[in-house]
Enzyme design. Sequence first.
Site, PDB file in Angstrom:
ATOM      1  N   HIS A   1       0.810  -1.215   0.000  1.00  7.79           N
ATOM      2  CA  HIS A   1       0.000   0.000   0.000  1.00  7.79           C
ATOM      3  C   HIS A   1       0.846   1.269   0.000  1.00  7.79           C
ATOM      4  CE1 HIS A   1      -3.617  -2.353   1.883  1.00  7.79           C
ATOM      5  NE2 HIS A   1      -3.333  -2.725   0.658  1.00  7.79           N
TER       6      HIS A   1
ATOM      7  N   LEU B   1      -3.298  -9.559   5.748  1.00  6.20           N
ATOM      8  CA  LEU B   1      -3.152  -9.245   4.322  1.00  6.20           C
ATOM      9  C   LEU B   1      -1.943  -8.356   4.061  1.00  6.20           C
ATOM     10  CD1 LEU B   1      -6.924  -8.587   3.582  1.00  6.20           C
ATOM     11  CD2 LEU B   1      -5.622 -10.659   3.103  1.00  6.20           C
ATOM     12  N   PHE B   2      -1.171  -8.067   5.112  1.00  2.00           N
ATOM     13  CA  PHE B   2       0.176  -7.491   5.017  1.00  2.00           C
ATOM     14  C   PHE B   2       0.236  -6.154   4.285  1.00  2.00           C
ATOM     15  CE2 PHE B   2       0.658 -12.259   4.380  1.00  2.00           C
ATOM     16  CZ  PHE B   2       0.595 -12.520   5.749  1.00  2.00           C
ATOM     17  N   CYS B   3      -0.802  -5.333   4.406  1.00  2.00           N
ATOM     18  CA  CYS B   3      -0.842  -4.033   3.708  1.00  2.00           C
ATOM     19  C   CYS B   3      -0.547  -4.203   2.224  1.00  2.00           C
ATOM     20  CB  CYS B   3       0.139  -3.042   4.337  1.00  2.00           C
ATOM     21  SG  CYS B   3      -0.343  -2.517   5.987  1.00  2.00           S
ATOM     22  N   ALA B   4      -1.008  -5.306   1.680  1.00  3.97           N
ATOM     23  CA  ALA B   4      -0.904  -5.573   0.240  1.00  3.97           C
ATOM     24  C   ALA B   4      -2.165  -6.341  -0.150  1.00  3.97           C
ATOM     25  CB  ALA B   4       0.358  -6.379  -0.076  1.00  3.97           C
TER      26      ALA B   4
END
Length: 458
Positions: free
Chosen positions: A129, A374-377
């Site tokens: 992100h 979701l790992f900022c992705a």
Amino acid sequence: MSVSTVAVDQTICAPLPVLGADVTVPLVTGGDVTYAALDYAASAPALQRVWDDVAAYAPYYGSVHRGAGYLSQLSTDLFENSRETVAEFLGCRAEDQVVFTRSTTDSLNLLAAALPADCEVFVFETEHHASLLPWRDARVTCLDAPRTPDQAVATLERALAGRDPYGPALVCVTGASNVTGELWPVRELAAAAHAHGARIVLDAAQLAPHHPVDIAELDVDWVAFSGHKLYAPFGSGVLAGRADWLVDAEPYLAGGGASRKVARRADGGVDVEWHTTAARHEAGSPNVIGVYSIAAACKALTEAGFDRLVAREQQLVTRVREGLADVPEVKVLSLFGDDAPRVGVISFVVEGWNSSHFAAALSAEYGIGVRDGLFCAHPLVRTLLGSEPQEPGECGAPEAAPGEKSLNAIRVSFGAGTPDEHIERFLGAVRELVGQGARWTYRTEEGRCVPDRGAAQV
């Protein structure tokens, strides 16, 4: 003027010394255990060498660019020498600027604010992100996730060739995925961008801590990275690269330090002459401790020898991937396939398990810190999972039944400070959890999955 510490033995046949290596944490099942930090992709522990260098400087702390006193002069020299150290670490060209920021996110937002008029930005949906979202005020073309490095280059070439109008363009690409750890074909993407009159910025947040990054060799226009992923304490980042767009843009922040001259006009207004150096985008009192810690980390990694660090990390990557492959219920997420080169970042799902529950059990029952979610992705993880995300903190949601798609993923990440023992403990814990199940029940508390201490042990 300089600040020095006692020379450190840089012979590496073991992990680099990091802070927190001897920290113990309580287990929900009783007793304590040395904490296994396997969440380097979020924030790596600070190198002991970095901490020692910062501690040696701390008594000499003073204002930067603003004082005639000895400590102010020393701090100013330290700050500007740190800029030179980072430039050398990144292989910057003579005309490049190194701008100090708060983080990778801050660096890319700075560049977004400096885009020329009508600039079109091209990003793959696979971006973190921090490199996907800053361009929302520009024209953005989001590209589908490629399944091979060659497909990534071909997709970008088609998109760039077909842009209308054929004006200024910027490509933003990650160097190493924060989800899969896979290395992207940066040099080839840079060549494609330049062949079509575009520029390219490299998000090196996950690449720089694991692999050499050379701006000139990769032929990228800018590089962005964060100190807290490079074994330095929180609070500083870097944007390094070409100066022209940065000099032409209004200062990222208006204030002292960014201005060369300010004068009151007769009509009551203010005339400002801004700096044309990196100071143009560094208004306010700088984070000299954070900047010096980045420079100290750059020196420590360079002196340790990236070749040796990369070789050891690849041994750990191989061990983790082979260990997870021995557990049939585990599926490792990958974009480019098993043979793709990668750094120490591996995400996976476990059949029949809620990922948040699994990660919480690793922490509570084994003292192992990983990340789930979701790992900022989000777009990338959704593509890899083929499913929509669960609501934040839904660790109490029904576990996925065999054959069902997981709602999120688990990520294990490691690097220069990771002992072999932590890897073996992690693999052993995965085998035990899959084979025997969790020994405790878990519930959602303030958005986190935690042991339900009011419930009976399973």
